[in-house]
Design a protein around this motif. Structure first.
Motif, PDB file in Angstrom:
ATOM      1  N   LYS A 215       0.823  -1.216   0.000  1.00 29.71           N
ATOM      2  CA  LYS A 215       0.000   0.000   0.000  1.00 29.71           C
ATOM      3  C   LYS A 215       0.852   1.260   0.000  1.00 29.71           C
ATOM      4  O   LYS A 215       0.538   2.227  -0.687  1.00 29.71           O
ATOM      5  CB  LYS A 215      -0.911   0.004   1.243  1.00 29.71           C
ATOM      6  CG  LYS A 215      -2.168  -0.808   1.063  1.00 29.71           C
ATOM      7  CD  LYS A 215      -3.114  -0.551   2.242  1.00 29.71           C
ATOM      8  CE  LYS A 215      -4.103  -1.678   2.404  1.00 29.71           C
ATOM      9  NZ  LYS A 215      -4.686  -1.696   3.751  1.00 29.71           N
ATOM     10  N   ASN A 217       3.817   1.564  -1.198  1.00 31.99           N
ATOM     11  CA  ASN A 217       4.423   1.713  -2.519  1.00 31.99           C
ATOM     12  C   ASN A 217       3.410   2.220  -3.541  1.00 31.99           C
ATOM     13  O   ASN A 217       3.724   3.060  -4.383  1.00 31.99           O
ATOM     14  CB  ASN A 217       5.031   0.383  -2.974  1.00 31.99           C
ATOM     15  CG  ASN A 217       6.153   0.592  -3.971  1.00 31.99           C
ATOM     16  OD1 ASN A 217       6.858   1.599  -3.906  1.00 31.99           O
ATOM     17  ND2 ASN A 217       6.299  -0.334  -4.912  1.00 31.99           N
ATOM     18  N   LYS A 218       2.186   1.724  -3.448  1.00 27.15           N
ATOM     19  CA  LYS A 218       1.140   2.192  -4.367  1.00 27.15           C
ATOM     20  C   LYS A 218       0.884   3.681  -4.206  1.00 27.15           C
ATOM     21  O   LYS A 218       0.701   4.396  -5.181  1.00 27.15           O
ATOM     22  CB  LYS A 218      -0.159   1.444  -4.090  1.00 27.15           C
ATOM     23  CG  LYS A 218      -0.193   0.063  -4.683  1.00 27.15           C
ATOM     24  CD  LYS A 218      -1.546  -0.545  -4.414  1.00 27.15           C
ATOM     25  CE  LYS A 218      -1.525  -2.020  -4.710  1.00 27.15           C
ATOM     26  NZ  LYS A 218      -2.738  -2.658  -4.230  1.00 27.15           N
ATOM     27  N   LYS A 219       0.864   4.138  -2.966  1.00 27.06           N
ATOM     28  CA  LYS A 219       0.644   5.563  -2.718  1.00 27.06           C
ATOM     29  C   LYS A 219       1.795   6.374  -3.307  1.00 27.06           C
ATOM     30  O   LYS A 219       1.584   7.407  -3.929  1.00 27.06           O
ATOM     31  CB  LYS A 219       0.546   5.843  -1.212  1.00 27.06           C
ATOM     32  CG  LYS A 219      -0.753   5.384  -0.585  1.00 27.06           C
ATOM     33  CD  LYS A 219      -1.893   6.366  -0.836  1.00 27.06           C
ATOM     34  CE  LYS A 219      -3.187   5.847  -0.247  1.00 27.06           C
ATOM     35  NZ  LYS A 219      -4.363   6.500  -0.815  1.00 27.06           N
ATOM     36  N   TYR A 223      -0.314   4.388  -7.943  1.00 28.93           N
ATOM     37  CA  TYR A 223      -0.761   3.179  -8.649  1.00 28.93           C
ATOM     38  C   TYR A 223      -2.282   3.158  -8.659  1.00 28.93           C
ATOM     39  O   TYR A 223      -2.915   3.334  -7.616  1.00 28.93           O
ATOM     40  CB  TYR A 223      -0.209   1.969  -7.898  1.00 28.93           C
ATOM     41  CG  TYR A 223      -0.340   0.635  -8.596  1.00 28.93           C
ATOM     42  CD1 TYR A 223       0.488   0.332  -9.670  1.00 28.93           C
ATOM     43  CD2 TYR A 223      -1.262  -0.317  -8.171  1.00 28.93           C
ATOM     44  CE1 TYR A 223       0.392  -0.904 -10.290  1.00 28.93           C
ATOM     45  CE2 TYR A 223      -1.355  -1.555  -8.794  1.00 28.93           C
ATOM     46  CZ  TYR A 223      -0.524  -1.845  -9.857  1.00 28.93           C
ATOM     47  OH  TYR A 223      -0.613  -3.066 -10.469  1.00 28.93           O
ATOM     48  N   ASP A 226      -6.567  -1.018  -6.690  1.00 27.66           N
ATOM     49  CA  ASP A 226      -6.633  -1.307  -5.259  1.00 27.66           C
ATOM     50  C   ASP A 226      -6.107  -2.696  -4.912  1.00 27.66           C
ATOM     51  O   ASP A 226      -5.808  -2.967  -3.756  1.00 27.66           O
ATOM     52  CB  ASP A 226      -8.098  -1.285  -4.785  1.00 27.66           C
ATOM     53  CG  ASP A 226      -8.688   0.100  -4.839  1.00 27.66           C
ATOM     54  OD1 ASP A 226      -7.940   1.060  -4.598  1.00 27.66           O
ATOM     55  OD2 ASP A 226      -9.892   0.215  -5.115  1.00 27.66           O
ATOM     56  N   SER A 228      -4.610  -5.886  -3.689  1.00 26.59           N
ATOM     57  CA  SER A 228      -3.388  -6.105  -2.922  1.00 26.59           C
ATOM     58  C   SER A 228      -2.713  -7.402  -3.366  1.00 26.59           C
ATOM     59  O   SER A 228      -1.493  -7.470  -3.448  1.00 26.59           O
ATOM     60  CB  SER A 228      -3.670  -6.086  -1.417  1.00 26.59           C
ATOM     61  OG  SER A 228      -4.212  -7.295  -0.984  1.00 26.59           O
ATOM     62  N   PHE A 231       0.541  -7.922  -6.239  1.00 27.31           N
ATOM     63  CA  PHE A 231       1.178  -6.646  -6.575  1.00 27.31           C
ATOM     64  C   PHE A 231       2.689  -6.853  -6.576  1.00 27.31           C
ATOM     65  O   PHE A 231       3.266  -7.319  -5.598  1.00 27.31           O
ATOM     66  CB  PHE A 231       0.764  -5.576  -5.551  1.00 27.31           C
ATOM     67  CG  PHE A 231       1.424  -4.238  -5.774  1.00 27.31           C
ATOM     68  CD1 PHE A 231       1.253  -3.550  -6.971  1.00 27.31           C
ATOM     69  CD2 PHE A 231       2.209  -3.655  -4.786  1.00 27.31           C
ATOM     70  CE1 PHE A 231       1.854  -2.316  -7.186  1.00 27.31           C
ATOM     71  CE2 PHE A 231       2.814  -2.421  -4.987  1.00 27.31           C
ATOM     72  CZ  PHE A 231       2.643  -1.753  -6.187  1.00 27.31           C
ATOM     73  N   HIS A 420      -0.988   3.768 -16.170  1.00 27.09           N
ATOM     74  CA  HIS A 420       0.185   3.860 -15.311  1.00 27.09           C
ATOM     75  C   HIS A 420       1.324   3.045 -15.909  1.00 27.09           C
ATOM     76  O   HIS A 420       1.112   1.967 -16.426  1.00 27.09           O
ATOM     77  CB  HIS A 420      -0.192   3.322 -13.927  1.00 27.09           C
ATOM     78  CG  HIS A 420       0.802   3.640 -12.879  1.00 27.09           C
ATOM     79  ND1 HIS A 420       1.967   2.936 -12.727  1.00 27.09           N
ATOM     80  CD2 HIS A 420       0.812   4.598 -11.925  1.00 27.09           C
ATOM     81  CE1 HIS A 420       2.644   3.452 -11.703  1.00 27.09           C
ATOM     82  NE2 HIS A 420       1.967   4.452 -11.212  1.00 27.09           N
TER      83      HIS A 420
END
Lengths: 500, 500
Positions: A215, A217-219, A223, A226, A228, A231, A420
């Motif tokens: 999470k 890293n996604k922020k 990214y 959602d 999880s 990933f 992305h």
């Protein structure tokens, strides 16, 4: 529908997962409740579960029991891990839980814990070899998966809670402290002889620590998905996150975007453990698994044994087809036609054969959006394929399959939000259109949904592609419909489409 | 599941709709096929269906029959309207269809056609009074609905095809031509005595012409929703579209955004008819109905008779709850708690009572997103509520209900894409948050899903709101969960939340 409830009494949190089991091995998670009880905390003096935490655990378990009764659960499977496993007052606790709630707790050995992690992963990821790491509150399981079997497994007594307690990380994170922490973890890793033999494998991370790393890293990367589970991160991204957290005070750590507030105080120790494993085994990439112990138990129930599924994607697609009550004959016929076109037209489209997984997913599920509404169902199919727990595809493959499916009734479909760089490249946009037109023709060729087309043969010439059809009845309506894709076909492949 | 196929043999197009009927009056459209056969074309010489079009119609009906067989349809209902009704070779056509396909065509009278339109609308729109206009290829039905009954109905021989043919609109749209067209339509309207008595009602438009007017208007306004049913327009928007089309050549009309290519050549005559009705009856607003004849027949099957549903929204929500196999007890309990909070806290939130429909929808369906995936299900509930055929709400209400539902597990939820002035105002954003926090507390108060909370009483003071709960078991877990909404509650209502 048959329903089971899985209760996982961990050292950090306690969870209840409710699962609906449908016909033909199809299942879905229908509810999940998490309570951060920290049963494994304050055990260092006498290895006893703390009275206050026992009370809390019993309150939570009574509550779980009520939820199960209200939800029509037939079977409850309750398992406990390291905290209860190690507790000297284990029997007293288990007996009290049984007397007060009727819940019978099964204590898992370290190996069983590792086994269920393995079983969850081998049934939900398309992976042949990798190192699994599951960090709990009081222990870490390391599992070497080779050829989809467990080659080695070990449980180490390092976890998010005991690392935090041992090195007082919730109070101070100064340099000597961190150094001691790193040495301790390395020491533990060095006790595992087989770890030295696995260099450069992917690391598959199970548990809240990994989900939170994902999470964060996604922020950082904005990214757009959602999901999880599955990933992927480069190993240098782990080091970056480790360095990012290392220099923060406990109160600053709480503010890190993506990190759960109720994990912030025990996060750094576990993150350090991950970073050490990445370095120690020269890990190639890190992949978050949303599935672990609980899902392993669920798969054992669903599959009725310990034999993993043969093909993760096929099993998952079958689950979807049953769940959405899709017309199986039509779905399969569209995929058969699409596969035939895909292989025969290889010289024309020049798409890698490995993309057949994407086309298969899009073909079999192209109509699932009807479940939300018939009108604009291609848009809803996009949404469902993108957001469903389809296993055996990367996020990129899942996203492309969703787009391909959306194209089955449209000339254009806006590709916004999801461009992305971790997901889609410029070539992927072309791939979507190419597979989309193949799916569209295939769907048209089963327009009457009765398997009319028996065989097809593609003749590729310099300036045209001729598709010759053998069918049971006259294929006029099917061909007329398929020809509506002719102009896009011509534009994409620079050849005239002829169907006869 | 029981399945029916409805075949609608219109003067312009022929359609097959496949419907799945589930338990408890729940149903869904599962497929729809449209073929533009134009059976009513070229009939002006001898009132005979044209041989070429008969052949085409039989080919299409054979194809429909195959689709029905392949889809496991138990019952086929085939109806024909004006073209077949008026055709002198009607019997020959019907017999041939029966002999060659086994499909038995029922010819609807003008009144029956009007009746099914009425029945579709009264079961799918929350409307007490209005004028319905259904323009087909060869006729227009006008129906005055009053107190949810048919007050008057008439079938006029003006339709998209015969207006086009009579005034050669596909060839020339010069001024005298258009003038003659307008006079002809007005003359027809003047023959209907009761039309003079209805001034200022909303016009409910049925059929492809209206759906296309709606689509054109959506394109002009960049309207962000796809929904065709229940799209509202001001009457001046009809005049604007009329003026826009009037000045274009036939080839330019084809390029108008939102207009189907296979309707472009017969669009202007029908549009003129709409414009005339709007002027003639001083229509207040125009509302597109996506439901008409076919849906009327479907409702008759589903309801097993001619009595309309009592409450359109309740019927539709019940349909959704069954379809998504939601936990009824939990859904109803959450709505009961939410309703109680909504009415008791009126002095605090100051939301209009009519918004209870929104809260009801969001409360009953808040968990429907679990159907796509448990994880992030609030996001999926948003998508499903927004895109499902929920009847009895305006688009705005449906969108707000979707957002309220999304808020049930989140402090923040991005409101992008849908901030169109036709849909959401600045006050609506506040409304979403207020209803969202009420739903969130209500959901928490049935966290164990066993109807634990029996009653609640709100005591409103200057600086706080106290919610007193009577429950069967200890409500500690529920209250603890509900209090996670305390800070948002305080911010929104400027009062401290206390639950005991």
């Amino acid at each position: 529908m048959h329903k089971i409830g899985v209760i996982d009494i961990g050292s950090n949190s306690m969870r209840l997962v409710l699962v609906g089991l449908y016909d033909s091995l199809s299942f879905r998670i229908i509810d999940e409740i998490k309570e951060t009880v920290r049963l494994g905390k304050d055990m260092d003096v006498d290895e006893q579960l703390h009275p206050y935490r026992i009370e809390k655990a019993i309150e939570v378990l009574s509550f779980f029991k009520k939820v199960c009764s209200a939800s029509g659960i037939d079977t409850i499977v309750a398992v406990a891990t390291e905290a209860v496993r190690k507790a000297s007052n284990q029997k007293k606790f288990i007996d009290r839980v049984f007397n007060e709630t009727g819940i019978k707790i099964r204590i898992l050995s370290g190996f069983e814990e590792a086994y269920y992690d393995y079983f969850a992963i081998v049934n939900s990821m398309d992976i042949k070899e990798g190192l699994v790491m599951d960090i709990g509150g009081k222990s870490t399981e390391l599992i070497w998966i080779k050829d989809r079997n467990i080659k080695e497994a070990i449980s180490l007594p390092i976890g998010a809670i005991n690392l935090t307690e041992k090195f007082s990380l919730d109070k101070s994170m100064d340099a000597p402290n961190i150094e001691a922490l790193n040495s301790f973890i390395k020491e533990n890793l060095r006790t595992v002889p087989w770890l030295k033999n696995i260099i450069g494998l992917p690391l598959i991370g199970v548990g809240g620590t990994f989900r939170n790393i994902g999470k964060i890293n996604k922020k950082r990367l904005n990214y757009p998905l959602d999901h999880s589970h599955n990933f992927h991160m480069d190993s240098h991204e782990i080091t970056e996150i480790y360095n990012l957290i290392k220099d923060k005070s406990p109160s600053e750590i709480k503010k890190v975007k993506g990190l759960s507030k109720d994990r912030a105080d025990i996060f750094f120790g576990a993150l350090t453990a991950v970073n050490n494993v990445v370095e120690f085994c020269s890990i190639s990439e890190v992949c978050v698994s949303g599935n672990g112990l609980r899902e392993g138990i669920i798969y054992e129930h669903v599959l009725g044994g310990k034999k993993p599924v043969e093909d993760v994607l096929d099993f998952s697609l079958n689950n979807m087809i049953n769940y959405y009550r899709l017309n199986k004959e039509h779905s399969n016929q569209v995929w058969n036609i699409a596969a035939s076109l895909f292989y025969q037209l290889k010289p024309v489209h020049q798409i890698k054969i490995s993309s057949n997984k994407i086309l298969k997913t899009a073909s079999l599920l192209h109509d699932c959006g009807i479940h939300i509404s018939y009108y604009h169902h291609e848009k809803h199919s996009f949404y469902i394929i993108l957001n469903s727990p389809i296993r055996g595809l990367t996020h990129r493959e899942q996203l492309i399959a969703a787009y391909v499916s959306a194209f089955h009734r449209k000339d254009e479909f806006t590709i916004n939000n999801y461009t992305h760089k971790k997901l889609l490249s410029q070539e992927d946009l072309l791939l979507i259109k190419k597979l989309g037109v193949i799916l569209r023709i295939s769907e048209s060729l089963d327009k009457s949904m009765n398997g009319n087309v028996e065989e097809l043969q593609c003749i590729i010439e310099k300036d045209k592609v001729k598709i010759k059809i053998s069918s049971i009845f006259s294929p006029n309506m099917e061909i007329e419909d398929a020809m509506s894709a002719a102009s896009i076909f011509n534009k994409l492949f620079d050849r005239k489409l002829i169907i006869e």
